[in-house]
Design a protein around this motif. Structure first.
Motif, PDB file in Angstrom:
ATOM      1  N   ALA A 190      -6.687   8.979  -0.340  1.00  0.00           N
ATOM      2  CA  ALA A 190      -5.854  10.163  -0.118  1.00  0.00           C
ATOM      3  C   ALA A 190      -6.131  10.769   1.251  1.00  0.00           C
ATOM      4  CB  ALA A 190      -6.104  11.193  -1.217  1.00  0.00           C
ATOM      5  N   GLU A 191      -7.392  10.780   1.661  1.00  0.00           N
ATOM      6  CA  GLU A 191      -7.741  11.319   2.979  1.00  0.00           C
ATOM      7  C   GLU A 191      -7.111  10.480   4.091  1.00  0.00           C
ATOM      8  OE1 GLU A 191     -11.750  11.990   5.593  1.00  0.00           O
ATOM      9  OE2 GLU A 191     -11.848  12.500   3.456  1.00  0.00           O
ATOM     10  N   LEU A 192      -7.164   9.173   3.943  1.00  0.00           N
ATOM     11  CA  LEU A 192      -6.564   8.287   4.936  1.00  0.00           C
ATOM     12  C   LEU A 192      -5.051   8.486   5.010  1.00  0.00           C
ATOM     13  CD1 LEU A 192      -6.775   5.976   6.997  1.00  0.00           C
ATOM     14  CD2 LEU A 192      -6.519   4.402   5.078  1.00  0.00           C
ATOM     15  N   VAL A 193      -4.414   8.587   3.855  1.00  0.00           N
ATOM     16  CA  VAL A 193      -2.961   8.808   3.828  1.00  0.00           C
ATOM     17  C   VAL A 193      -2.629  10.129   4.512  1.00  0.00           C
ATOM     18  CG1 VAL A 193      -0.982   9.240   2.319  1.00  0.00           C
ATOM     19  CG2 VAL A 193      -2.554   7.369   1.804  1.00  0.00           C
ATOM     20  N   LYS A 250      -0.866  13.320  -5.211  1.00  0.00           N
ATOM     21  CA  LYS A 250       0.047  12.190  -5.394  1.00  0.00           C
ATOM     22  C   LYS A 250      -0.703  10.940  -5.834  1.00  0.00           C
ATOM     23  CE  LYS A 250       3.771  13.646  -2.360  1.00  0.00           C
ATOM     24  NZ  LYS A 250       4.650  13.274  -1.256  1.00  0.00           N
ATOM     25  N   VAL A 251      -1.875  10.686  -5.244  1.00  0.00           N
ATOM     26  CA  VAL A 251      -2.678   9.532  -5.655  1.00  0.00           C
ATOM     27  C   VAL A 251      -3.051   9.670  -7.129  1.00  0.00           C
ATOM     28  CG1 VAL A 251      -4.917   8.385  -5.383  1.00  0.00           C
ATOM     29  CG2 VAL A 251      -3.561   8.966  -3.367  1.00  0.00           C
ATOM     30  N   HIS A 252      -3.472  10.862  -7.523  1.00  0.00           N
ATOM     31  CA  HIS A 252      -3.862  11.060  -8.921  1.00  0.00           C
ATOM     32  C   HIS A 252      -2.662  11.054  -9.867  1.00  0.00           C
ATOM     33  CE1 HIS A 252      -7.778  11.868  -7.160  1.00  0.00           C
ATOM     34  NE2 HIS A 252      -8.244  11.503  -8.341  1.00  0.00           N
ATOM     35  N   GLN A 253      -1.492  11.443  -9.400  1.00  0.00           N
ATOM     36  CA  GLN A 253      -0.278  11.316 -10.214  1.00  0.00           C
ATOM     37  C   GLN A 253      -0.005   9.842 -10.509  1.00  0.00           C
ATOM     38  OE1 GLN A 253       2.692  13.281  -7.836  1.00  0.00           O
ATOM     39  NE2 GLN A 253       2.345  15.279  -8.805  1.00  0.00           N
ATOM     40  N   VAL A 254      -0.158   9.013  -9.485  1.00  0.00           N
ATOM     41  CA  VAL A 254       0.015   7.570  -9.674  1.00  0.00           C
ATOM     42  C   VAL A 254      -1.000   7.063 -10.685  1.00  0.00           C
ATOM     43  CG1 VAL A 254      -0.209   5.310  -8.567  1.00  0.00           C
ATOM     44  CG2 VAL A 254       1.054   7.133  -7.422  1.00  0.00           C
ATOM     45  N   GLY A 298       0.188  12.962   8.079  1.00  0.00           N
ATOM     46  CA  GLY A 298       0.228  14.367   8.447  1.00  0.00           C
ATOM     47  C   GLY A 298       0.428  15.289   7.264  1.00  0.00           C
ATOM     48  N   LEU A 299       0.539  14.714   6.068  1.00  0.00           N
ATOM     49  CA  LEU A 299       0.648  15.532   4.860  1.00  0.00           C
ATOM     50  C   LEU A 299      -0.708  16.169   4.560  1.00  0.00           C
ATOM     51  CD1 LEU A 299       2.639  13.064   2.560  1.00  0.00           C
ATOM     52  CD2 LEU A 299       3.511  15.154   3.615  1.00  0.00           C
ATOM     53  N   PRO A 300      -0.711  17.340   3.940  1.00  0.00           N
ATOM     54  CA  PRO A 300      -1.992  17.960   3.586  1.00  0.00           C
ATOM     55  C   PRO A 300      -2.800  17.050   2.650  1.00  0.00           C
ATOM     56  CG  PRO A 300      -0.176  19.506   3.280  1.00  0.00           C
ATOM     57  CD  PRO A 300       0.432  18.163   3.554  1.00  0.00           C
ATOM     58  N   LEU A 307       1.393   3.169  -5.314  1.00  0.00           N
ATOM     59  CA  LEU A 307       1.041   3.952  -4.129  1.00  0.00           C
ATOM     60  C   LEU A 307       2.045   3.704  -3.008  1.00  0.00           C
ATOM     61  CD1 LEU A 307      -2.832   3.553  -4.085  1.00  0.00           C
ATOM     62  CD2 LEU A 307      -1.547   5.648  -4.584  1.00  0.00           C
ATOM     63  N   LYS A 308       2.483   2.481  -2.874  1.00  0.00           N
ATOM     64  CA  LYS A 308       3.492   2.129  -1.867  1.00  0.00           C
ATOM     65  C   LYS A 308       4.761   2.939  -2.096  1.00  0.00           C
ATOM     66  CE  LYS A 308       6.333  -0.266   0.781  1.00  0.00           C
ATOM     67  NZ  LYS A 308       6.892   0.460   1.862  1.00  0.00           N
ATOM     68  N   GLU A 309       5.167   3.032  -3.361  1.00  0.00           N
ATOM     69  CA  GLU A 309       6.368   3.807  -3.679  1.00  0.00           C
ATOM     70  C   GLU A 309       6.196   5.274  -3.318  1.00  0.00           C
ATOM     71  OE1 GLU A 309       7.810   3.243  -7.675  1.00  0.00           O
ATOM     72  OE2 GLU A 309       7.556   1.074  -7.524  1.00  0.00           O
ATOM     73  N   LYS A 310       5.000   5.817  -3.534  1.00  0.00           N
ATOM     74  CA  LYS A 310       4.737   7.235  -3.246  1.00  0.00           C
ATOM     75  C   LYS A 310       4.654   7.525  -1.758  1.00  0.00           C
ATOM     76  CE  LYS A 310       3.850   9.999  -6.817  1.00  0.00           C
ATOM     77  NZ  LYS A 310       4.840  10.925  -7.251  1.00  0.00           N
ATOM     78  N   PHE A 311       4.033   6.604  -1.006  1.00  0.00           N
ATOM     79  CA  PHE A 311       3.710   6.915   0.385  1.00  0.00           C
ATOM     80  C   PHE A 311       4.482   6.108   1.413  1.00  0.00           C
ATOM     81  CE2 PHE A 311      -0.126   8.250  -1.953  1.00  0.00           C
ATOM     82  CZ  PHE A 311      -0.087   9.594  -1.630  1.00  0.00           C
TER      83      PHE A 311
END
Length: 99
Positions: free
Chosen positions: A42-45, A59-63, A50-52, A17-21
């Motif tokens: 995902a909501e917090l991110v 992205k979370v589910h891709q991880v 500011g991403l949708p 997740l760190k790598e993604k965000f």
């Protein structure tokens, strides 16, 4: 899943997740809330970056998919580690902030 395997998956998940965000500054309360489920994270991110929300959720589910983690498993270890978040906060937060 035994405790050691759960810890390993949790570490893989949080690292991925760190790598993604990247650099997200999370307070202890925000992290505790986010640890209730992948969707909450995902909501917090989304709020922090500011991403949708849909993009963050994807992205979370891709991880999760890349690590072969389903929603039930993610919620299970997130629940387990959210119970001890006071102890793990600095370790987890360090994955999302630069020192």
């Amino acid at each position: 899943m035994d405790t050691q395997a759960l810890q390993t998956k949790f570490n893989e998940f949080s690292g991925a997740l760190k790598e993604k965000f990247g650099n997200i500054d999370l307070s202890q309360d925000e992290l505790r809330k986010a640890m209730t489920s992948p969707d909450e994270f995902a909501e917090l991110v989304s709020e922090k970056t500011g991403l949708p929300k849909e993009e963050c959720n994807q992205k979370v589910h891709q991880v999760m998919d890349s690590l072969h983690i389903d929603d039930a498993t993610a919620k299970g270890f997130m629940a387990k580690f959210s119970d001890t978040i006071e102890k793990k906060y600095d370790q987890f937060k360090s994955k999302f902030t630069h020192h």
